[in-house]
Structures are given as C-alpha cells and as structure tokens.
Design a protein around this motif. Structure first.
Motif, PDB file in Angstrom:
ATOM      1  N   ILE A   8       0.925  -1.024  -0.068  1.00  0.00           N
ATOM      2  CA  ILE A   8       0.099   0.031   0.021  1.00  0.00           C
ATOM      3  C   ILE A   8       0.850   1.227   0.025  1.00  0.00           C
ATOM      4  O   ILE A   8       0.684   2.384  -0.488  1.00  0.00           O
ATOM      5  CB  ILE A   8      -0.924   0.207   1.181  1.00  0.00           C
ATOM      6  N   LEU A   9       1.916   1.066   0.827  1.00  0.00           N
ATOM      7  CA  LEU A   9       2.816   2.395   0.734  1.00  0.00           C
ATOM      8  C   LEU A   9       3.233   2.861  -0.642  1.00  0.00           C
ATOM      9  O   LEU A   9       3.251   4.213  -0.877  1.00  0.00           O
ATOM     10  CB  LEU A   9       3.795   2.295   1.839  1.00  0.00           C
ATOM     11  N   PRO A  10       3.776   2.020  -1.328  1.00  0.00           N
ATOM     12  CA  PRO A  10       4.251   2.780  -2.782  1.00  0.00           C
ATOM     13  C   PRO A  10       3.011   3.007  -3.423  1.00  0.00           C
ATOM     14  O   PRO A  10       3.385   4.399  -4.229  1.00  0.00           O
ATOM     15  CB  PRO A  10       5.066   1.338  -3.155  1.00  0.00           C
ATOM     16  N   CYS A  11       1.903   2.624  -3.326  1.00  0.00           N
ATOM     17  CA  CYS A  11       0.811   2.899  -4.268  1.00  0.00           C
ATOM     18  C   CYS A  11       0.406   4.377  -3.980  1.00  0.00           C
ATOM     19  O   CYS A  11       0.015   5.122  -4.786  1.00  0.00           O
ATOM     20  CB  CYS A  11      -0.251   1.901  -4.052  1.00  0.00           C
ATOM     21  N   PHE A  12       0.271   4.547  -2.554  1.00  0.00           N
ATOM     22  CA  PHE A  12      -0.292   5.983  -2.105  1.00  0.00           C
ATOM     23  C   PHE A  12       0.751   6.882  -1.821  1.00  0.00           C
ATOM     24  O   PHE A  12       0.634   8.001  -1.502  1.00  0.00           O
ATOM     25  CB  PHE A  12      -1.245   5.787  -0.876  1.00  0.00           C
ATOM     26  N   MET A  55      -4.362   3.680   2.879  1.00  0.00           N
ATOM     27  CA  MET A  55      -3.278   4.212   3.424  1.00  0.00           C
ATOM     28  C   MET A  55      -3.297   4.552   4.862  1.00  0.00           C
ATOM     29  O   MET A  55      -2.741   4.661   5.424  1.00  0.00           O
ATOM     30  CB  MET A  55      -3.158   5.368   2.537  1.00  0.00           C
ATOM     31  N   LEU A  56      -4.618   5.020   5.264  1.00  0.00           N
ATOM     32  CA  LEU A  56      -4.773   5.445   6.644  1.00  0.00           C
ATOM     33  C   LEU A  56      -4.686   4.435   7.414  1.00  0.00           C
ATOM     34  O   LEU A  56      -3.995   4.475   8.714  1.00  0.00           O
ATOM     35  CB  LEU A  56      -6.262   5.901   6.863  1.00  0.00           C
ATOM     36  N   PHE A  57      -5.147   2.951   7.199  1.00  0.00           N
ATOM     37  CA  PHE A  57      -5.229   1.900   7.978  1.00  0.00           C
ATOM     38  C   PHE A  57      -3.470   1.646   7.946  1.00  0.00           C
ATOM     39  O   PHE A  57      -3.010   1.085   9.146  1.00  0.00           O
ATOM     40  CB  PHE A  57      -5.975   0.902   7.626  1.00  0.00           C
ATOM     41  N   ALA A  58      -2.732   1.714   6.949  1.00  0.00           N
ATOM     42  CA  ALA A  58      -1.197   1.289   6.581  1.00  0.00           C
ATOM     43  C   ALA A  58      -0.712   2.174   7.818  1.00  0.00           C
ATOM     44  O   ALA A  58       0.430   1.669   8.382  1.00  0.00           O
ATOM     45  CB  ALA A  58      -0.874   1.356   5.171  1.00  0.00           C
ATOM     46  N   LEU A  59      -0.850   3.490   7.778  1.00  0.00           N
ATOM     47  CA  LEU A  59       0.131   4.280   8.558  1.00  0.00           C
ATOM     48  C   LEU A  59      -0.324   3.791  10.022  1.00  0.00           C
ATOM     49  O   LEU A  59       0.774   3.923  10.821  1.00  0.00           O
ATOM     50  CB  LEU A  59      -0.220   5.788   8.407  1.00  0.00           C
TER      51      LEU A  59
END
Lengths: 223, 551, 96
Positions: free
Chosen positions: B280-284, B360-364
């Motif tokens: 997810i991080l690279p995508c967002f 992205m919110l969940f990933a952070l």
C-alpha cells in the motif's frame, strides 16, 4: 485451444509441470511431518537425558524380535514400493498392481505384528495408565515414574507411526484400485511416485524408532 | 495523474459489462460449496473468519464490561476465566492466524503472480472445510460450558485440575491447525511453481514474500503444537505424568513445545500485515518501495529468527538461567529485521506524493501501532524488566498492539485496498476514513491505559482488582466501546457497497501490481491472457515524473 | 519424468545394504559399547535413512527444491531440539 491431457488441471501448463508440483508438495509436506515426529523426539531426548536408567530398563523389556522383524518387513515394503514407482513410469500395469499389492500386504503385516506386540506389552503390564506394575519396577531398583515416561513415548511414537502407516495403506488401496483400471500411464504416474515418497518417509521414521526405543542399551536377549 | 492526490472518484459512465467473472460464472449453493476457485474459497473464508471475529469480540466486550468495576459484578470468576479463554482461543487460532493468508492470500496470491489458481485447488477447498469443522467444534465447546485454561493450556492445570472441555477444545485447535498446514503447503508450491513468465523472485510483490515466509512458519511450527496437544490429551485421559512434576514429568517441556509454535505464530499473524503495508505504501506515495530486497529478506529472516526466541515467555517459569540469557539475546535480534522494515517504509514515504485514502490510513496506523508494540517487546525481552511486568496488563497491552494495532489494522488496510478487486464495487470513502479514524482512536484509548496498569502491577486474568486501578480500567473500557463501533462500521458500509452502483473499474488506485491488470471482479481464469512480466512490482516512477530524479 | 530410470538391480542392492545395516545395528546392541552405544546406533540409522532418501526417494537426482524442503525440516528440527535441550541441560548449573 490445444487438447488437454487426461488428468491435467487447468492451471498447469503440462503433465510434467503438474507432476513436478505434486512431488514438491509432498516433499514440503514431509518437512512438516518431520516436525510432527520432531516434537516427540525432543520430549524423548529431554527425558532420556534426565532419566537414563529408567529408559534403559524400559527399553530392555520391549520385544526386539518383533521390532527387528518389523524393520525387515518395512524395508521390504519400501523395496516393493520403489519397484512399483519404477513399474508405473514404465507403464507396466500388471507389474504395478502386483507390487502395490505386495506393499499393501507388507504394510498390513507390520501393523499385525505391532498389534501382537502391543498385546504382549499389555500382558506384561507395560502400559502406563491401563496396566502398569509400579512395585515390580521398584523391586528392580528402577524408578517406575521414569520407566513410565519411556513407555509413554514408546506408545505415542509407535502409535503415531502406525497411524501414518494406516493412512498410507488406505491411500495405496485406492492407488491399487486405480492402477488395476489402467489409470496410470508413463506420462501420468505422479500419484504413485508421490505416495511412494510418503511411504518411504514412514519407513525412515521407523529406522529411527528402532534404535531409540529398542536399542537404548546393551541387551542380553531379544525379549 | 492529477486525480491521484484527491480521493478516488470513479468515472461516471460505467458501461454495463456482461463479461464473465468468477461471481457470475455459476450460481447456486452447490457452485460455492464445491468450488475449487481460489477466489470463491477466499470469500468463503472471509465469511467464516468474520463470524469467529465477532464471537471473539463478544467475549472481549464482556471482559471489558466486567472490568468496569473493581469487584467484577457482571460475571463470576469462573465465567470470567472462560471468557478470556474463549477470547484468546478464538481470536488467535480462528481469526488472527488464518485471516490474512486464507482470505486475502487465497484471493490475491494467484492474481499477484499471474497464475490461474493455487497449486492444489482441491486441497484448498478441503482446508476450508477442515477449518469449518474446527471452528464449529470450538463454538460447540464454548456454548456447552466453555474452557477455563486460557489460550495457553498450561499444564498441570489443563491436564489435572481443570474440569472444563479441555479435550474438545484442543481437538478443535489441532483440526484448525491442519487447515493452516494445507494453506501453507499450497502457498509454498504455488510461489515456486506457478509464477508468470518473467516473474523472477526479485520481481515478486512483497506481499507474496511475506505470505511465503508465513507459510514456512505454518508448515514447520503447527505440527509441533498438534503433537503437544496429543501428549496433553494422553496425560488427561490416562492420568499418566508426561508434564506432571509429581510423576517426574516436566511442565516446562509443555511450555517449550507450546511456545515453539505459539511464538512464531505471532509472526504468522504479523508478517502478512507487513506484506500488505509494503503493497500500500508505494501505491499511495506514488514511489517505488525503498529497499525492496531488504524488506523481502527481512520477511524470511523474521520467519527464521522468530523460531529462536520462544524461551522469553518462560523467564519466570523456572527455565535455566543460561538458556534465559541466550533467549533474551536472540529476542533482541528479531527486532533487527522488524526495524529494517519500519525504516524502509518511512523512507518510502519520504518525498513521495502521499495521499490519504482509506487503505493508506490503515497502513499508517499499522506502522505507528506496530512500532509501539515492537519497542515494548524489546523491554519485555530484557530479563530484569520482564520479571517486573510478567503476567501483568503490560504484556496484554504489548501483544494487543502487535496483534490488533498491527495485524488487524493491516488486515483492514488490505481488505479496503483489495475490496474493489474482489467485488468490483467501491465502498463509501467517507465512511471508510471515518472508521479508520475511530478504530485508531478507540484502540489507543483501550490499550494505552493497560500499559500503565501493567506497569503499576495489575496482573492479567483476574476478574477483580484494587479500587485504585478503576479510572484506567474505565478509560480502557470506554476505548473498547469506541473500537467496537469502529469494527461494526466496515461491516455495514462494505456490505452496503455490494448493493451500491459504484463500480470500481479494474484499477481504482492506479496501482502497478499484476492483480490490477485484470478486470474487477476477475474472470474465472484470473487473466484473459497470461501476463508476461518485464519489471518489478512497484514501478510507480515510470508513471509519474519527478520521483525518479532524486534516486 | 525426465529423470533417468534406475535399474531394478540397483534397488535390490540398496535393499540388501539396508538389511545388512539392520542386522549390524541389532547385533551391536548385544555388545558392551558403553557410551558409544547410542551414537553408533544413531549413526547407522542416519546412514540407512540417507540411503532410503537418496535411492528409493530419488533424492540423488532430485530437484534442488526437494533438498531445500528436507534441509528446512532438518534445520527446524535442530532448532527445536537444541534450544529445548539448552534449558534441560543447563538447568542445574546454578542452584538457587
């Protein structure tokens, strides 16, 4: 669309690809199986290190004659299994069925002998929890608790081994049935080879159970 | 590419496609219960795992409600024991361990490597049925009196003293264990044998690397737990002393074998979450992942080193001091690959074009909460400090930061990221962001007070406590109720999205992975043409200028 | 399968080697070998297992990945035994 070979799943490119994946799957599964017995080997080692006398005394009371004969029986079944795999990849149907039947027979013979041995153990009051004579061991100046631990591992290890052998016999039964109907061809023999691996693995486990259970220390007689 | 910094808005004109996909290819109960399609099996798992999540959640709710007052007025001590056992067993063995591999892994792994299915589709279906049998038996155990040993089943309590359904409970866990062995087996062979042409190991998505590492743990740890429970059953049934000190057995042997599975099981839970975050991080951030090989190898090394540290659960149990020293040192080592991941994720964000959509919110949230969980883990690995906080709420808070703050956040991130791929529908971004916020706030409020409670000395697993701890406990319960709302919301808006008209299109996030190169929902064969891979999974630099210049 | 087909004669040879080792290990248990008793018995067991794996299970010309699977299984078994025994063997070194 090219004609698909019989027995080929849609997500594999070819029968070779599929066979190779099946064999890899079995090898990975055997690594798992190694840890099944590994847990028991670990517990066994810990207690044997701590209570050597109890383990030696317990081991001397097991029937080495049956244990030894069973080793030969199982090794022979591995030979017939290896020859069966060879026959399957050569497409020799009748030979394949005969060899599978021989393997089945030897596997069942192992279980039969094992049952006889368990019965003897029971009669000799060597079964913790069901028939166990604490006093007799105390007279021999051996701590019955320690012998009991040895015997528990003996039953769990041989029991789980026998369970694996039973499953193997069941699967071989199905394979024999399929082989007798001409199901396997030199191109499609992976199931035989795959379950052959399983059979040999169960044999290998027994090769370790023999010294760990029957040959713990110097013996003077077979039983 | 101008839309990337704003929330996703699907195109207004959606052509009503009649293309065949895995959902409309066949209808009827039979087409689902006998399916060998990994995508359908993934959805079957999604439903069953969600049920177990709510069962475990109900137990958690009752625990927190009981702890509102110091005197435990809601339930009796016995019931309380059964509640925290039920919560632990259901959440660990029937939710956290299977959830990401069997739901998202099952669904996405073949898509991400350009395969038409997993290597052994029938085994995959069998593993779902086996899981179902285990889960059903477990529910039966819970509703016919429960079990009061805690999820750890420590002997001799579980073998000699407990009068509850210990045997059926461990049987259920062993059955579920077979299910996870079969899943792991399937994944390992699939990754080795079914990668698309050109998809080399270092072009694999990092989620695939993490699933592979997870599978290694499942395959090599689970059998030990199964055998351990066989030994426990024998001891309980025949009264022989395998782990009973009175009969010269050693209870520590039980703990060794138990934690040989159960410590690596923590990595079964967290590794897939780490994989999701790495997707997810690279995508967002619209950037290639920083340190691809480091992240890939750190997954493998977590899988290996994770097996070397289990003795840190037994520091006060009477384990040899020398062994404890070694285990403590090794426990510090496992922080290295975890830290490598966190640093690389942070570096991925650096100078990225970051947008804050729900995944992205969940990933952070995952990164922040996991870091806290990991750092407190280092405190626990220290022999001296461990004695002070052993069996207190500090431990409870620590592992909930890893498992809920880390793992469940990671799962939610992945679910929101791939939901449009799985269903072809887009959920309400507004509600989803709101739930991400609620879950984060609720989580912090629930578990931060528990760190303090534990440090002050409140022991875990007690249904009463001294009155001076009440304020912090009330805070924690309040947080839990917020958390509960946060988990119910996705349930509502995700289901609502299924009936909504908002189609997602094949690639709503403008992501680069193979799974986005096929329609949503994917066709039964996954890809209309077999993909040929020519570059790595995160080539976002190729699609947006500026990022590449700095590297 | 692409692998070369072993002759049935080679299988018989392997089988007789295994039988011979079995008789040796059972025979040795009647001798007084002292502390070498178990190491020797285990060494023989390992050689028999290796023979079965190499020849009957075709590991000899097997895929690298089969070796990897087997190697991981053995490595993990080693971890389990070593670290568990590290506790059992050193527990009495320091008495409280």
């Amino acid at each position: 669309m090219p004609v698909r070979d019989r027995g080929l799943w849609h997500h594999f490119d070819s029968l070779d690809h599929q066979a190779d994946s099946n064999l890899l799957g079995m090898w990975v599964f055997l690594a798992t199986e190694l840890l099944v017995f590994g847990a028991l080997f670990t517990g066994y080692s810990a207690y044997r290190w701590r209570y050597p006398a109890g383990f030696e005394a317990g081991s001397r009371h097991l029937n080495l004659l049956i244990g030894g004969v069973n080793t030969v029986v199982l090794l022979t079944s591995s030979l017939t299994m290896a020859l069966a795999v060879r026959a399957a990849s050569q497409g020799r149907q009748a030979l394949l069925v005969r060899l599978l039947l021989a393997t089945l027979f030897l596997g069942s013979a192992f279980l039969g002998l094992k049952a006889v041995e368990y019965r003897q153990d029971y009669l000799e009051r060597l079964v913790p929890g069901l028939a166990f004579d604490r006093g007799a061991w105390q007279e021999l100046h051996v701590n019955p608790n320690h012998v009991q631990l040895f015997l528990i591992f003996y039953y769990v290890m041989t029991g789980i081994h026998a369970l694996h052998l039973t499953i193997g016999i069941g699967v071989l039964g199905i394979l024999t049935l399929k082989a007798s109907r001409g199901h396997f061809t030199p191109q499609y023999s992976a199931p035989v080879e795959m379950w052959g691996l399983y059979w040999h693995f169960v044999d290998i486990i027994w090769l370790f159970l023999l010294p760990l259970l029957y040959l713990v220390s110097t013996r003077t007689s077979f039983y | 590419m101008t839309t990337l910094t704003t929330p996703y808005r699907p195109q207004a004109k959606v052509t009503e496609t009649t293309a065949e996909n895995y959902l409309n290819v066949a209808y009827g109960v039979k087409s689902w219960l006998l399916t060998t399609d990994h995508k359908r099996i993934g959805l079957l798992y999604l439903m069953s795992v969600t049920v177990m999540f709510f069962v475990g959640g109900v137990a958690a709710t009752l625990i927190r409600l009981n702890l509102l007052t110091p005197h435990g007025q809601l339930v009796t001590a016995d019931t309380y024991n059964k509640l925290f056992s039920a919560h632990g067993i259901v959440m660990v063995f029937f939710f956290l361990v299977p959830v990401v591999p069997t739901v998202l892994g099952n669904f996405m792994l073949p898509l991400m490597i350009g395969a038409r299915d997993l290597a052994f589709p029938r085994l995959n279906l069998a593993s779902w049925y086996i899981y179902l049998v285990g889960a059903f038996l477990m529910l039966l155990v819970l509703f016919s009196g429960g079990v009061d040993t805690g999820w750890t089943f420590y002997t001799p309590f579980s073998s000699k003293a407990s009068h509850t359904n210990v045997l059926p409970a461990v049987t259920a866990i062993v059955i579920a264990g077979f299910s996870s062995i079969f899943t792991g087996l399937n994944f390992v062979v699939t990754v080795h044998r079914l990668r698309a042409p050109g998809l080399t190991w270092f072009r694999l998505p990092l989620f695939v690397w993490s699933l592979y590492s997870t599978s290694i743990i499942m395959l090599l740890a689970t059998p030990v737990l199964a055998m351990l429970f066989v030994l426990l059953a024998i001891e309980r049934l025949w009264g022989v002393g395998i782990f009973d000190p009175a009969l010269d057995g050693d209870p520590l042997l039980f703990q060794h074998l138990f934690w040989f599975y159960s410590h690596p099981a923590v990595y079964i839970m967290i590794l897939p979450g780490m994989g999701i975050v790495s997707e997810i991080l690279p995508c967002f951030s619209r950037k290639n992942i920083f340190g691809y090989q480091f992240i890939a190898f750190s997954s493998i090394s977590i899988a290996v080193i994770g097996f070397l540290v289990w003795g840190h659960h037994m520091f006060v149990a009477g384990e040899s001091v020398y062994a404890a020293l070694v285990f403590s040192l090794l426990s510090y080592l496992v922080a290295v690959p975890s830290a490598i991941k966190v640093f690389n994720w942070t570096a991925t964000l650096y100078k990225g074009s970051v947008s804050f959509q729900t995944p992205m919110l969940f990933a952070l949230g995952f990164i922040g909460l996991f870091t806290i969980g990991g750092l407190t883990g280092l405190m626990l690995a220290a022999l001296g400090l461990n004695i002070h906080v052993h069996d207190t709420y500090f431990i409870v808070a620590h592992f909930h930061f890893i498992m809920v703050g880390g793992m469940v956040m990671g799962y939610m991130a992945g679910l929101h990221y791939w939901w449009p791929k799985m269903t072809g529908k887009m959920y309400s971004e507004w509600w989803a962001r709101l739930s991400a916020l609620i879950i984060f706030v609720g989580f912090i409020l629930t578990f931060m007070p528990q760190f303090i409670l534990g440090y002050l000395g409140m022991p875990r697993r007690y249904h009463v406590y001294p009155a001076e701890f009440q304020v912090l406990n009330v805070l924690s319960t309040a947080g839990a109720s917020i958390l509960g709302v946060g988990y119910l919301l996705p349930f509502a808006y995700l289901i609502a999205s299924l009936f909504g008209r908002t189609r997602s299109g094949p690639n709503p996030w403008a992501a680069t992975g193979l799974e986005w190169q096929t329609p949503s929902p994917p066709p039964p064969q996954n890809f209309l043409v077999t993909p040929h891979v020519t570059c790595g999974p995160y080539e976002y630099a190729l699609s947006s200028e500026g990022d590449h210049a700095s590297s | 399968m692409a692998e070369t087909l072993a002759s049935s004669r080679s299988y018989y040879l392997v089988f007789f080697a295994l039988l011979a080792l079995t008789f040796v290990t059972i025979g040795l248990t009647f001798l007084h070998l002292g502390r070498w008793h178990t190491p020797i018995a285990l060494l023989i067991a390992f050689s028999k297992a290796l023979i079965v794996a190499l020849f009957f299970m075709h590991l000899r010309h097997g895929n690298r990945l089969y070796w990897l699977a087997l190697g991981s299984g053995l490595l993990w078994l080693g971890i389990l035994m070593t670290l568990t025994l590290s506790d059992f063997l050193t527990r009495d070194w320091l008495s409280y």
